[in-house]
Enzyme design. Sequence first.
Site, short mmCIF file in Angstrom:
data_model
loop_
_atom_site.label_atom_id
_atom_site.label_comp_id
_atom_site.label_asym_id
_atom_site.label_seq_id
_atom_site.Cartn_x
_atom_site.Cartn_y
_atom_site.Cartn_z
N ALA A 23 43.00 24.81 50.43
CA ALA A 23 43.17 25.33 51.79
C ALA A 23 43.15 24.18 52.80
CB ALA A 23 42.06 26.34 52.11
N ARG A 27 37.42 41.46 36.70
CA ARG A 27 36.22 40.66 36.43
C ARG A 27 34.92 41.39 36.65
NH1 ARG A 27 38.31 34.96 39.04
NH2 ARG A 27 39.79 34.57 37.36
N ARG A 40 37.64 39.97 43.74
CA ARG A 40 38.91 39.24 43.74
C ARG A 40 39.58 39.33 42.37
NH1 ARG A 40 40.34 34.57 41.85
NH2 ARG A 40 38.28 33.63 41.63
#
Lengths: 635, 248
Positions: free
Chosen positions: A43, A329, A434
Amino acid sequence: MLNSKIPEGPLENKWSSYQTKSQLINPANKKKLNVIVVGSGLAGAGAAATLAELGYDVTCFCYQDSARRAHSVAAQGGINAAKNYQHDGDSVWRMFHDTLKGGDFRSREANVYRLAELSAPLIDHYVQQGVPFAREYGGVLANRSFGGVQVQRTFYARGQTGQQLLLAAYSQLYKMKRAQKVAMFPRHEMLDLVVIDGKAKGIIARDLITGQLKRFAADSVVLATGGYSRVFRLSTLAIGCNGSAIWKAHKRGAYFAAPSFTQVHPTALPQTSEAQSKLTLMSESLRNDGRIWVPKKKDDDRRANAIPEEERDYYLERRYPSFGNLAPRDIASRAAKERIDAGYGVGPFKNAVYLDFKHAVERFGIQTIQDRYGNLFKMYKKITGVDAYQEPMQISPAAHFSMGGLWVDYELMTTIPGLYAIGECNFSDHGANRLGANSLLQASIDGYFVLPNTINNYLADELKEDHPTTDHPEFDKAQKEVEQQITKLLTVRGDKTVDHFHRELGKVMWQECAMSRNKEGLGNAISKIKEIRDAFWNEVNVTGGQQEMNTELEKALRLADFLELGLLMCTDAFQREESCGAHFREEYQTDEGEAMRNDKTHAYVSAWAYDNGNFQLHKEPLVFENVQPTVRSYK
Amino acid sequence: MKIVFKIWRQVNSKSQGGFETYEVDGLTEDMSFLEALDYLNERLVQRNEKVIAYEYDCREGICGQCGVFINGRAHGPHDNITTCQLHMRSFKDGETVVVEPWRAAAFPVIKDLVVDRSAFDRIIEQGGYISARTGTAAEANAILVGKEVVDRAMDAAACIGCGACVATCKNASAALFTAAKINHLNSLPQGKPEASNRVLEMTRQMELEGFGSCTFTGACEVECPEEIPMINIAEMNARRVKAKWLGK
């Protein structure tokens, strides 16, 4: 009242209509505007390089010795993009839906849609930058599957995708350094944010070689400092990863969103001793071909290969037949914990499950498996001494990704004007969980595509303002506070090490605020963390001084912030009386042990304001106009 | 288990360093080497002494930040491994283990076991990139790259920049590091337009930084954690000659 600044209009047009309406700055004026970027991972490096290309004057910081070491480097499996190269029914809409559902409907539709929309051009970008993505023999790009998804949309470079993307971003950053558009400050750690008249105008950073505190002023500050799962101490993160920059920003007024949403990764190496510093991650991509199982018999002491097929419990395939070993997950981690807690764990500490490639090797041959995961198998052997082509890996859940982070609006701006948070350190796209291979994606999209097209909307007005200088009293004040904190740490002179307190904090966090949480436990955790924090400030010993390289002091400063952040995480988990994604409250589950979400009362993002050591909750309601939240089932 | 560490201590880049001996008891075989140093540092704090400075970050062999000379070898007794992947089971109980920083004129010592590897960044800065701006890319599959080509590029691209190749080389040559980046980019179609400048400028910077010349002893490929073979150096040299003489 939180204003998420979501543009009007249909979902598909929001980003383009935002761009047509946002203010522009002419190239001659851009070079008058200085932007600080803290962090040089995907990022940060992506943003710093792109902002510099656009003409801004950029200053970039990282605590490592080089930008190439940022922890994005360690992401193994891949990066998702809705290219539909496999012709398997993928689309931007499907990727948007998978991501929103994967996050258990606790993220904003508009942000998630933009993430999916920009994913395809991102792959174009990285290919242009020379990333050696895996290819088919015909020369086109290859894909593989990842958890929580039924199409193949993951692009990868062996098991080193993060490394290859980071090196591309790092190269681009150094290209701009050569062009003298970026000033690079490695081995510098941000220790405070400077806010002048309510706007972010600079930082205080410590030079990690000399110990000198330095002031940097800018028209805007971008935080790209990654995740904070080192609060658990044992995690898949790099040892230096920390939450200090965002924590200092929080204390200066930035709201902290969903701090307790932490992803526990199902496939890390188990803990083997008290001295252990790190839980090494084994890529989720292994679940493409590996099958997860435990013995059907409790405390089965036979070697894995000696346990016959009919005495193995492939519990993910059993519980989630349609997704099987590729369940998301949070679900895979919780299922492992359930088996381990019930006494079926394997390994010397009974804290692991098997990940077995026997069938994959039989089916595809050893060569294919080597091609796909060779470096992961090698890494496994280096660490454990075991050949995973011959016997199954032993894996265990480990703290991994922070979905939570600084609250940001659609422009990725925090609640402090001029302060942006990008990549893992913000809370934006992943909701309560996520999906695999979406992390490299979000970091890159934020840095390369979103921020460079939103920051202008703020800076256009700043052009008319006076540029800040480092002799402003707010800089004096912030530097003095940092100095006081350092002096205080160096003068406690107690009899315990920093690591001692970090282990204590980690145990409480892992026990009460990880895969499974309950009201009583969280309440106890809050009082325990306060005790650890107080003990830390009275009993810690930090040797060495300030004006020198002092790794012990660095650790102490980071831990001091983790001790406060841990409190907020438990407070957040305590108030969210539902189960969603990675946040599993034992009080809210179905008879089958699945998470029970409560959209009537909890369809909001928790955003916490800091108030003199207390935390005040604000709620950003989540409105779903395009997708009806459903029970998230992978059965 | 017990280990006698002989560790290089040096206050800063200007001071003279020397070995200090530390007897450490209570280690276990499954500790990583860096965890053993962590353990030693905690003991030092308890004795009110300054901790030993050494580098690490990811502790899974990919960031390239850790790296020390252990018993005369870069990253310790095994081939092709990083320091963080080394475990104490590789040493005998009671053994003396000598730990030094990377030794190279281009890697000055900052403190104890920490060296300055920014020379690597400056080599990359001279062309270890493709100068295309964000936002200008064409459709990814418009560039076809054969699997064999990309696999070779990836073999070279895997370099983690740890500096073991330099540290182990008797000439302190950075040829393997530089070659890895040049061959990664120059072998791909995306890297072709700048191929010639890249090899000339990166190798020039490598020499300016004070790294020695390569004499093909092959020591580097033995220590490289990514097993990047020295044939890369020959390939780089060939590219360099071609660029110099033919201008392409």
